[in-house]
Design an enzyme around this catalytic site. Structure first.
Site, PDB file in Angstrom:
ATOM      1  N   HIS A 273      19.437  20.961  -6.779  1.00  0.00           N
ATOM      2  CA  HIS A 273      18.461  19.864  -6.756  1.00  0.00           C
ATOM      3  C   HIS A 273      17.432  20.035  -7.879  1.00  0.00           C
ATOM      4  O   HIS A 273      17.156  19.094  -8.639  1.00  0.00           O
ATOM      5  CB  HIS A 273      17.767  19.852  -5.391  1.00  0.00           C
ATOM      6  CG  HIS A 273      16.701  18.824  -5.254  1.00  0.00           C
ATOM      7  ND1 HIS A 273      16.880  17.656  -4.545  1.00  0.00           N
ATOM      8  CD2 HIS A 273      15.416  18.777  -5.721  1.00  0.00           C
ATOM      9  CE1 HIS A 273      15.770  16.937  -4.586  1.00  0.00           C
ATOM     10  NE2 HIS A 273      14.859  17.602  -5.286  1.00  0.00           N
ATOM     11  N   GLU A 274      16.877  21.235  -7.999  1.00  0.00           N
ATOM     12  CA  GLU A 274      15.864  21.479  -9.023  1.00  0.00           C
ATOM     13  C   GLU A 274      16.478  21.481 -10.417  1.00  0.00           C
ATOM     14  O   GLU A 274      15.854  21.006 -11.382  1.00  0.00           O
ATOM     15  CB  GLU A 274      15.148  22.815  -8.750  1.00  0.00           C
ATOM     16  CG  GLU A 274      14.385  22.866  -7.427  1.00  0.00           C
ATOM     17  CD  GLU A 274      13.289  21.820  -7.333  1.00  0.00           C
ATOM     18  OE1 GLU A 274      12.846  21.312  -8.391  1.00  0.00           O
ATOM     19  OE2 GLU A 274      12.875  21.505  -6.199  1.00  0.00           O
TER      20      GLU A 274
END
Length: 220
Positions: A24-25
């Protein structure tokens, strides 16, 4: 003897910590870099190495409490050619990555579930259950992060469509809004509406992979 449910529960938390949140990051970092901001690259965030994206406190809370966070990706908005568009796309990249993982996860869940039934394999059934958890986790992360409340991604996405007046209001009161939102989350007030959204998104994922079922039926 370890309780299989507890093993799955802790396994799911490790998946969140070492896979779902890092990807996600990374998606945020990748999108920002593609849109012209090299800040994530300079800060070592343009990598899939989980250690680069984990916040120690957030990771511990995920494991022991079930709720936490990753290390936010820092961006320099002035590097974007279009500030609002750049921020919205960078923010959207995170939830999109979770939806992509959920899409892959539900396909693998269906495959291993059918294999477990055909071959009456308990081991394959547990594998299918792992992918079910994997799908549900990513759906949950995507839905939660799309809520338009700071500091979640949804607030940055919706800011593309709002006015400067709304932006100033959100910037001025974002800490109070975030605290109020966290209180609602911790007290369980939002459990039902968020649960409805997650169930709806899971249903969409199931329908988008409708083609998997006839293929598996043809094979087995």
């Amino acid at each position: 003897m370890l309780d299989p449910q507890k093993v799955l529960d802790y396994g799911a938390k490790l998946i969140v910590i070492f896979m779902c949140i890092p990807i996600h990051e990374y998606a945020h970092a990748w999108a920002a870099t593609k849109l012209g901001d090299e800040t994530p690259r300079y800060q070592g965030r343009l990598t899939l190495n989980p250690l680069a994206h984990l916040d120690p406190v957030g990771a511990l809370l995920i494991f022991f409490v079930g709720f936490g966070w990753g290390k936010p990706v820092q961006v320099n908005p002035i590097r974007f050619k279009q500030y609002r568009k750049g921020m919205a796309l960078t923010a959207a990249a995170g939830p999109i990555s979770n939806l992509i993982m959920a899409f892959i996860g539900i396909i693998l869940y269906k495959v291993f579930y059918v294999v477990s039934i055909v071959h009456m394999s308990e081991a394959m059934w547990y594998v299918s259950l792992i992918f079910y958890y994997f799908t549900a986790i990513n759906v949950g992360l995507a839905v939660f992060n799309l809520i338009p409340i700071p500091p979640l991604d949804g607030e940055k996405i919706i800011s593309y469509f709002t006015s400067n007046k709304v932006d100033r209001f959100m910037a001025q009161y974002q800490n109070y809004i975030a605290i109020g939102f966290m209180i609602l989350v911790v007290t369980g007030v939002l459990d039902r509406p968020i649960g409805w959204l997650q169930s709806g998104m899971f249903w969409v994922m199931d329908k988008l992979t409708f083609w998997v079922d006839p293929i598996l039926n043809a094979i087995f």
